[in-house]
Design a protein around this motif. Sequence first.
Motif, short mmCIF file in Angstrom:
data_model
loop_
_atom_site.label_atom_id
_atom_site.label_comp_id
_atom_site.label_asym_id
_atom_site.label_seq_id
_atom_site.Cartn_x
_atom_site.Cartn_y
_atom_site.Cartn_z
N ALA A 68 0.82 -1.21 0.00
CA ALA A 68 0.00 0.00 0.00
C ALA A 68 0.86 1.27 0.00
CB ALA A 68 -0.91 -0.02 1.23
N ALA A 69 1.79 1.34 0.95
CA ALA A 69 2.59 2.56 1.10
C ALA A 69 3.54 2.75 -0.08
CB ALA A 69 3.37 2.51 2.42
N ASP B 294 10.01 -5.35 -5.47
CA ASP B 294 9.32 -6.23 -4.51
C ASP B 294 9.65 -7.68 -4.88
OD1 ASP B 294 6.45 -5.69 -2.63
OD2 ASP B 294 7.19 -7.71 -3.01
N ASN C 19 -11.06 -2.34 3.22
CA ASN C 19 -11.51 -1.20 4.03
C ASN C 19 -10.40 -0.16 3.91
OD1 ASN C 19 -11.99 -0.79 7.63
ND2 ASN C 19 -12.50 0.55 5.92
N THR D 233 8.52 -10.03 5.52
CA THR D 233 9.87 -10.40 5.99
C THR D 233 10.38 -9.28 6.90
OG1 THR D 233 11.23 -9.23 4.36
CG2 THR D 233 10.34 -11.38 3.68
N GLU E 219 3.80 0.49 7.54
CA GLU E 219 3.76 -0.34 8.75
C GLU E 219 5.13 -0.62 9.34
OE1 GLU E 219 0.99 -3.63 8.27
OE2 GLU E 219 2.05 -4.68 9.88
N PHE F 146 -4.52 1.42 6.52
CA PHE F 146 -4.30 1.89 5.15
C PHE F 146 -4.18 3.42 5.12
CE2 PHE F 146 -6.09 -2.24 3.34
CZ PHE F 146 -4.84 -2.68 2.96
P1 FDA Z 1 2.57 -4.06 3.07
O1 FDA Z 1 2.69 -5.25 3.92
O2 FDA Z 1 1.28 -3.74 2.42
O3 FDA Z 1 3.66 -4.11 1.89
C1 FDA Z 1 4.99 -4.48 2.11
C2 FDA Z 1 5.57 -4.97 0.79
O4 FDA Z 1 6.96 -5.22 1.00
C3 FDA Z 1 4.94 -6.26 0.32
O5 FDA Z 1 4.51 -6.12 -1.03
C4 FDA Z 1 6.05 -7.29 0.46
O6 FDA Z 1 6.02 -8.27 -0.56
C5 FDA Z 1 7.30 -6.42 0.33
N1 FDA Z 1 8.46 -7.01 0.98
C6 FDA Z 1 8.56 -7.49 2.24
N2 FDA Z 1 9.76 -8.02 2.44
C7 FDA Z 1 10.45 -7.89 1.28
C8 FDA Z 1 11.73 -8.29 0.85
N3 FDA Z 1 12.57 -8.96 1.68
N4 FDA Z 1 12.12 -8.02 -0.42
C9 FDA Z 1 11.29 -7.37 -1.26
N5 FDA Z 1 10.05 -6.98 -0.94
C10 FDA Z 1 9.63 -7.23 0.34
N6 FDA Z 1 -5.74 -2.34 6.98
C11 FDA Z 1 -6.77 -1.50 6.74
O7 FDA Z 1 -6.62 -0.30 6.92
N7 FDA Z 1 -7.96 -1.99 6.29
C12 FDA Z 1 -8.18 -3.32 6.07
O8 FDA Z 1 -9.25 -3.72 5.58
C13 FDA Z 1 -7.12 -4.22 6.38
N8 FDA Z 1 -7.30 -5.56 6.26
C14 FDA Z 1 -6.24 -6.41 6.47
C15 FDA Z 1 -6.44 -7.78 6.32
C16 FDA Z 1 -5.39 -8.65 6.51
C17 FDA Z 1 -5.62 -10.12 6.40
C18 FDA Z 1 -4.09 -8.14 6.82
C19 FDA Z 1 -2.91 -9.06 7.00
C20 FDA Z 1 -3.91 -6.77 6.99
C21 FDA Z 1 -4.97 -5.89 6.84
N9 FDA Z 1 -4.82 -4.52 7.01
C22 FDA Z 1 -5.88 -3.68 6.78
C23 FDA Z 1 -3.51 -3.94 7.37
C24 FDA Z 1 -2.84 -3.40 6.10
O9 FDA Z 1 -2.86 -4.42 5.11
C25 FDA Z 1 -1.40 -2.99 6.37
O10 FDA Z 1 -1.34 -2.13 7.47
C26 FDA Z 1 -0.81 -2.29 5.14
O11 FDA Z 1 -0.82 -3.19 4.05
C27 FDA Z 1 0.61 -1.82 5.40
O12 FDA Z 1 1.10 -1.28 4.21
P2 FDA Z 1 2.66 -1.30 3.89
O13 FDA Z 1 2.79 -0.84 2.49
O14 FDA Z 1 3.41 -0.62 4.95
O15 FDA Z 1 3.06 -2.85 3.97
#
Ligand code: FDA
Length: 393
Positions: A13-14, A33, A51, A170, A366, A379
């Motif tokens: 997302a971010a 990614d 959401n 990770t 996050e 989000f």
């Molecule tokens: P995010 O986790 O989205 O992205 C991180 C990226 O980094 C991923 O694409 C990953 O593949 C990549 N990455 C990680 N390690 C790596 C590596 N070693 N090398 C290369 N790439 C790497 N929130 C909300 O507001 N409303 C909602 O409805 C929901 N519902 C929900 C359901 C479920 C099941 C989960 C698990 C989470 C939610 N959330 C949510 C939380 C929300 O999904 C979460 O807070 C955001 O996705 C965080 O966004 P980021 O971009 O920071 O991390």
Amino acid sequence: MSQVDVLIIGAGAAGLHCAATAAARGKSVLLLDHAKQAGKKILISGGGRCNFTNMYTSPENFLSQNPHFCKSALSRYTPWDFIALVEKHGIAYHEKTLGQLFCDESAKDIVRMLMAECDTYGARVQLRTEILDVSYANDQYQVKTSQGSYQASKLVIACGGLSMPKLGATPLGYQLAEQFGHSVLPVRAGLVPFTLHDADKERYAELSGLAVDVVASNERSSFKEAMLFTHRGLSGPSILQISSYWLPGEAVSLDLLPSTDVLAELQQLRTDRPKLGLRTVLQQWFPKRLALTLADQHQWPDKNLADCNNALLTQVAETLNSWQVKPNGTEGYRTAEVTLGGVNTDEVSSRTMASNLQPGLFFIGEVLDVTGWLGGYNFQWAWASANAAGESV
Ligand code: FDA
């Protein structure tokens, strides 16, 4: 070595929102990614409907060692800014409850929108790319990957937290933060179901699937929402919410009849309808399975109210209005929606998300020690922090 203005690690997302925001300012942006698909968590979020924000987002909806950190970014990129983007892309949405906005159709619409924004402004999204090494020399970040090496003066860490490793989570973001001198506050699973001790698990197993409205609270917070019995323990919105405020070994207080003063009600009923059975009253208030499980567990007799003394009614009332449950633990990162803790915000600019320790390094989403409540807040933090960095890189 390919050169760009901005490298972003993590196409969640971010990362996606930051890439489009920076590219819209004319920056050349490459987003890396390791996953096969961008925005995997978006796709499964909100039961597949995402959401994507909460209309009532405010700093009080977030946990962080520094509760002030999120204020600046949240005030400069509000839910209405993201809603405007959603509307620009013609995505239909609705409020489900408590200000939570969901797509009418599918979470895929949000990922498509973010990818389209990246495309429009020329930000490149490169998936299936393992990050092998990150270094910094001569004002440049060098990122060696399984697909080649890239260089940029700005590096944005958007790798998220540890929740749901099967979706690609990770610890890379925390490792990179530490590599560049940042401290990472202890992490733990948040917005996660509780597991129960074996005896309780057995006792409540047959209640699995049953939902009741409760107030779940401890001395730090309180949430009035549904609770769900599962075959492992307790879940549902109220439990997920309080789990973020729970520490191992503590009990959680559950008010099973939030709008009822149970003692006053039982005493009134004893006067008005003395022949009514105590267990009958319980079955009028709760599904039968729950009423009888509670009565059996606490050995409440099958008596008419007229024969129940005040001590017994007080005990029933205390249990129903303030049931003390001591979880065994949580289901952990396997099912947690978020990771609490993370990169210490004291070392990051709240205005730009730039590192205060290392030039050209940014943290968004996050991976930072900012965690929202359930309900679209996480989000909104991803969008807001991404916007702050995207405007600044
Ligand atoms: P995010 O986790 O989205 O992205 C991180 C990226 O980094 C991923 O694409 C990953 O593949 C990549 N990455 C990680 N390690 C790596 C590596 N070693 N090398 C290369 N790439 C790497 N929130 C909300 O507001 N409303 C909602 O409805 C929901 N519902 C929900 C359901 C479920 C099941 C989960 C698990 C989470 C939610 N959330 C949510 C939380 C929300 O999904 C979460 O807070 C955001 O996705 C965080 O966004 P980021 O971009 O920071 O991390």
